[in-house]
Design a protein around this motif. Sequence first.
Motif, PDB file in Angstrom:
ATOM      1  N   LEU A   1       0.812  -1.210   0.000  1.00  0.00           N
ATOM      2  CA  LEU A   1       0.000   0.000   0.000  1.00  0.00           C
ATOM      3  C   LEU A   1       0.850   1.266   0.000  1.00  0.00           C
ATOM      4  N   ASN A   2       2.037   1.231   0.603  1.00  0.00           N
ATOM      5  CA  ASN A   2       2.927   2.392   0.528  1.00  0.00           C
ATOM      6  C   ASN A   2       3.316   2.670  -0.915  1.00  0.00           C
ATOM      7  N   GLU A   3       3.680   1.617  -1.624  1.00  0.00           N
ATOM      8  CA  GLU A   3       4.083   1.775  -3.026  1.00  0.00           C
ATOM      9  C   GLU A   3       2.902   2.235  -3.878  1.00  0.00           C
ATOM     10  N   ARG A   4       1.730   1.733  -3.588  1.00  0.00           N
ATOM     11  CA  ARG A   4       0.542   2.064  -4.373  1.00  0.00           C
ATOM     12  C   ARG A   4       0.030   3.480  -4.103  1.00  0.00           C
ATOM     13  N   LEU A   5       0.021   3.919  -2.834  1.00  0.00           N
ATOM     14  CA  LEU A   5      -0.619   5.177  -2.477  1.00  0.00           C
ATOM     15  C   LEU A   5       0.336   6.337  -2.223  1.00  0.00           C
ATOM     16  N   VAL A   6       1.575   6.052  -1.841  1.00  0.00           N
ATOM     17  CA  VAL A   6       2.534   7.112  -1.497  1.00  0.00           C
ATOM     18  C   VAL A   6       3.577   7.187  -2.605  1.00  0.00           C
ATOM     19  N   LYS A   7       3.386   8.117  -3.526  1.00  0.00           N
ATOM     20  CA  LYS A   7       4.308   8.258  -4.662  1.00  0.00           C
ATOM     21  C   LYS A   7       5.543   9.068  -4.294  1.00  0.00           C
ATOM     22  N   ARG A   8       5.397  10.036  -3.402  1.00  0.00           N
ATOM     23  CA  ARG A   8       6.508  10.888  -2.965  1.00  0.00           C
ATOM     24  C   ARG A   8       6.474  10.965  -1.440  1.00  0.00           C
ATOM     25  N   PRO A   9       7.171  10.060  -0.739  1.00  0.00           N
ATOM     26  CA  PRO A   9       7.105  10.040   0.732  1.00  0.00           C
ATOM     27  C   PRO A   9       7.460  11.373   1.389  1.00  0.00           C
ATOM     28  N   ALA A  10       8.418  12.108   0.844  1.00  0.00           N
ATOM     29  CA  ALA A  10       8.848  13.360   1.473  1.00  0.00           C
ATOM     30  C   ALA A  10       7.771  14.447   1.415  1.00  0.00           C
ATOM     31  N   SER A  11       6.831  14.341   0.473  1.00  0.00           N
ATOM     32  CA  SER A  11       5.806  15.382   0.344  1.00  0.00           C
ATOM     33  C   SER A  11       4.396  14.855   0.631  1.00  0.00           C
ATOM     34  N   THR A  12       4.305  13.647   1.188  1.00  0.00           N
ATOM     35  CA  THR A  12       3.001  13.037   1.439  1.00  0.00           C
ATOM     36  C   THR A  12       2.674  13.069   2.923  1.00  0.00           C
ATOM     37  N   PHE A  13       1.412  13.390   3.220  1.00  0.00           N
ATOM     38  CA  PHE A  13       0.948  13.298   4.601  1.00  0.00           C
ATOM     39  C   PHE A  13      -0.462  12.733   4.601  1.00  0.00           C
ATOM     40  N   PHE A  14      -0.898  12.311   5.777  1.00  0.00           N
ATOM     41  CA  PHE A  14      -2.212  11.722   5.958  1.00  0.00           C
ATOM     42  C   PHE A  14      -3.023  12.608   6.889  1.00  0.00           C
ATOM     43  N   MET A  15      -4.315  12.632   6.700  1.00  0.00           N
ATOM     44  CA  MET A  15      -5.177  13.349   7.640  1.00  0.00           C
ATOM     45  C   MET A  15      -6.553  12.696   7.653  1.00  0.00           C
ATOM     46  N   THR A  16      -7.229  12.849   8.775  1.00  0.00           N
ATOM     47  CA  THR A  16      -8.564  12.299   8.951  1.00  0.00           C
ATOM     48  C   THR A  16      -9.590  13.408   8.733  1.00  0.00           C
ATOM     49  N   VAL A  17     -10.661  13.085   8.030  1.00  0.00           N
ATOM     50  CA  VAL A  17     -11.689  14.048   7.672  1.00  0.00           C
ATOM     51  C   VAL A  17     -12.694  14.215   8.812  1.00  0.00           C
ATOM     52  N   THR A  18     -13.075  15.468   9.050  1.00  0.00           N
ATOM     53  CA  THR A  18     -14.208  15.756   9.923  1.00  0.00           C
ATOM     54  C   THR A  18     -15.205  16.562   9.113  1.00  0.00           C
ATOM     55  N   GLY A  19     -16.482  16.358   9.361  1.00  0.00           N
ATOM     56  CA  GLY A  19     -17.513  17.119   8.672  1.00  0.00           C
ATOM     57  C   GLY A  19     -18.119  16.377   7.494  1.00  0.00           C
ATOM     58  N   ASP A  20     -19.157  16.998   6.917  1.00  0.00           N
ATOM     59  CA  ASP A  20     -19.935  16.356   5.851  1.00  0.00           C
ATOM     60  C   ASP A  20     -19.894  17.099   4.520  1.00  0.00           C
TER      61      ASP A  20
END
Length: 146
Positions: free
Chosen positions: A46-65
């Motif tokens: 999944l890292n290889e599939r979803l993270v194309k540039r590790p140095a510029s990638t971050f994750f966040m959780t969504v709040t709201g609709d």
Amino acid sequence: MPDAKLIPAHPEPPLLPLPYPLPLTRAGLSGFPSPAQDYEGRTLDLNERLVKRPASTFFMTVTGDSMEAFGIAEGDLLVVDSAIEPRPGHILVASVEGELVVKRYEVLDHRPYLASGNPSYRPIPAADLECQAWGVVRAVIHEYSV
């Protein structure tokens, strides 16, 4: 999303290959093949599939609709790449007047807007406010409650 927590991607994520079966069509076989046969030799990281540039990638959780019409619901995990140049149609994480928002970048009447996927929220005129794009959403991870 005032309480959003940005989680950077690991700069060198460890390989974590997971089984990734090939969809195989079988015709003319008698008996039942081994279920493990579909998993032979094929994996997905999944890292290889979803993270194309590790140095510029971050994750966040969504709040709201506000983004439900675009398939982004409260609690979803976003994979965001800050190295992608935003273009109309992209879903962005942006700071608007100091508040983090997730919106779709649109150009209406030659002016940039950040639009929601919910008609209850009006488009935000990006040129009229202190607005800065933090990154483009590359993927949305939605977990089902089971």
